[in-house]
Design an enzyme around this catalytic site. Structure first.
Site, PDB file in Angstrom:
ATOM      1  N   LYS A 139       0.850  -1.191   0.000  1.00  0.00           N
ATOM      2  CA  LYS A 139       0.000   0.000   0.000  1.00  0.00           C
ATOM      3  C   LYS A 139       0.883   1.236   0.000  1.00  0.00           C
ATOM      4  CE  LYS A 139      -3.881   2.139   2.514  1.00  0.00           C
ATOM      5  NZ  LYS A 139      -4.835   1.994   3.639  1.00  0.00           N
ATOM      6  N   SER A 146      -9.856   2.419   2.742  1.00  0.00           N
ATOM      7  CA  SER A 146      -8.919   3.078   1.853  1.00  0.00           C
ATOM      8  C   SER A 146      -7.992   2.109   1.128  1.00  0.00           C
ATOM      9  CB  SER A 146      -8.064   4.062   2.653  1.00  0.00           C
ATOM     10  OG  SER A 146      -7.255   3.376   3.611  1.00  0.00           O
ATOM     11  N   SER A 197     -10.574   0.105   7.039  1.00  0.00           N
ATOM     12  CA  SER A 197      -9.954   0.190   5.714  1.00  0.00           C
ATOM     13  C   SER A 197      -9.198  -1.050   5.274  1.00  0.00           C
ATOM     14  CB  SER A 197      -9.013   1.404   5.655  1.00  0.00           C
ATOM     15  OG  SER A 197      -9.742   2.599   5.692  1.00  0.00           O
TER      16      SER A 197
END
Length: 494
Positions: A78, A159, A183
């Protein structure tokens, strides 16, 4: 079997048996990224040269009998985790060209254990969002489709939408992610994969771009519960560089997946039975409880009375901390710089140009609740409610070993469907934010599909630092659900 079809555990076993090499695995995933990323937009930065070099080194080590726990596994990172010498954007224009001179602790741990990094994956800007539509690098598309409707593009959740979409579409064997209010778990559920938010303090936050420091929790997403357990074992560990890191032993999470649930007491919080909850979500929850009951667990109704205040509490605490954390992006020390007539003008121009609408919204909310006239009325009161939410869990866990709830209030929705209604978007976190406020672990497990064929997940919550029980319960659900459906958009689909 195509190399992209392995699970993480399956790939480790296949490399150990000489069936496949890390070089072949990595090349196959890089080819998959080249084929599908133009459509899905899951990756912001692809590290092709570094990945192939690392894969060849892994194969050399394995041949010499020096294989490490994750030797040769191609993973996605990420783009919130700082990676030395590789740009880290946090999905924001303000960090578009930021190249860290250091490596985050979590990614350092993965590299130490032999992982191969394929690249940096997309996310909501500064991890603020539930759809992966707020990224400065464009929306991420969920590889799943509604029935035969190939025209409607769905969100992967947020997210960590890039992480979840990459794993679901077979662009990576697993990925790092972060969870501030859901998330990891929400995008995992939307994309039909597993994902765990560990206990706050289990994984170091050092080198992870901050959103809300008392809530942010790194964790993995992967195709199976066991794969998540393998990754979490490497990601975890005490870090003296992080003042919130907790010095506790890291158990064998993967071994816990085979424990079973016989004799465990599983809590069912009555407050999670929401008015207007889709019938499919409620039915899946009941099936999940039935599976655990059939495996020898006892189902116990519990109460978490302050759950109704969790979302408003979260949306005071998180923006307040974001307002403070994002003050560092001022155009002076690093990141985007927009020159101005004076220092104040430089600040204003830089932040106006660098931050997107959702980030600006949360900064404004956070600054408001921290202001002199409203600090006591909002922020202090929210912290008191947070303490009550944690106490609810402490009391409940005196009587139960784990808690089962839905992971999300719906299946994946269409891109743009809720984008103009921030409140509707925030409600996606209704089942997940309590775990962040209480600091406890939560695991999303794919367990079924809605009437249009989209994946639905169940969530297992556990006691602080008892991820082993969470994995045991999650693996039992996974075995019973036998979820084998695949997204329509994936690497090298038959």
């Amino acid at each position: 079997m195509h190399p992209t079809d392995f699970t993480l555990r399956g790939a480790l076993d296949a490399m150990a048996e000489g069936i496949v090499t890390s070089e072949a695995l990595t090349r196959a995933h890089l080819d998959a990224i080249a084929a599908l990323n133009p459509r899905l937009n899951a990756f912001i930065t692809v590290m092709e040269e570094q990945a192939m070099e690392a894969a060849r080194e892994s194969d050399r080590r394995r041949a010499e009998g020096l294989a490490r726990p994750l030797e040769g596994l191609p993973l996605a990172i990420k783009d919130l985790f700082c990676t030395k010498g590789v740009r880290t954007t946090a999905g924001s224009k303000i960090l578009r060209d930021f190249v860290p001179p250091y490596e985050s602790t979590v990614t350092s741990n993965l590299l130490r254990d032999g992982a191969v990094f394929l690249g940096k994956v997309n996310l909501d800007e500064f991890a603020m969002g539930s759809s992966n539509a707020t990224s400065a690098f464009g929306e991420v598309e969920n590889p799943w489709k509604r029935g035969n409707d190939d025209g409607t593009r769905l969100v992967p959740g947020g997210s960590s939408g890039g992480s979840a979409a990459a794993v679901a579409a077979r662009l990576a064997l697993g990925a790092t992610a972060t969870d501030t209010g859901g998330s990891i778990r929400q995008p995992a559920a939307f994309c039909g994969i597993a994902g765990i938010k560990p206990t706050y303090g289990r994984c170091s936050r050092w080198g992870v771009v901050a959103f809300a420091s008392s809530l942010d929790t790194p964790g993995p997403v992967a195709r199976t519960v066991e794969d998540c357990a393998v990754l979490l074992g490497s990601m975890s560990g005490y870090d003296p560089k992080d003042s919130t890191s907790v010095d506790v032993p890291v158990p064998d999470f993967a071994a816990a997946c085979a424990r079973g649930v016989k004799g465990l007491r599983i809590g069912v919080p009555k407050e999670f039975r929401l008015d207007g909850m889709p019938e499919e979500i409620g039915a899946l929850w009941e099936r999940g409880l039935g599976w655990l009951r059939d495996e020898g667990a006892e189902i116990v109704e519990i109460t978490l009375p302050h759950t109704q205040y969790a979302l408003p509490c979260y949306y005071i605490v998180a923006p307040a901390e974001a307002s403070s954390n994002l003050a560092r992006y001022d155009g002076v020390r690093f990141g985007l710089r927009q020159d101005g007539e004076d220092l104040k003008d430089l600040y204003e121009r830089t932040r106006a140009a660098g931050f997107g609408a959702e980030v600006k919204r949360r900064i404004m909310i956070g600054t408001y609740v921290l202001s002199a006239g409203y600090y006591d009325a909002y922020y202090v009161k929210a912290q008191k409610i947070r303490a009550l939410i944690k106490r609810d869990f402490d009391i409940a866990f005196r009587d139960v070993d784990a808690i089962l709830t839905p992971a999300t209030p719906s299946a994946a929705f269409a891109l743009g469907e809720k984008q103009d209604d921030p409140v509707a978007m925030y409600l996606n976190d209704v089942f997940t934010v309590t775990a962040n406020l209480a600091g406890i672990p939560g695991l999303a497990v794919p367990a079924g599909q809605d009437r249009l064929g989209l994946p639905l997940g169940l969530q297992v919550l556990g006691k602080a630092f008892d991820e082993e029980t969470v994995f045991a319960v999650g693996a039992a659900i996974e075995r019973a659900a036998d979820f084998k459906a695949l997204p329509q958009v994936r690497a090298f689909a038959a």
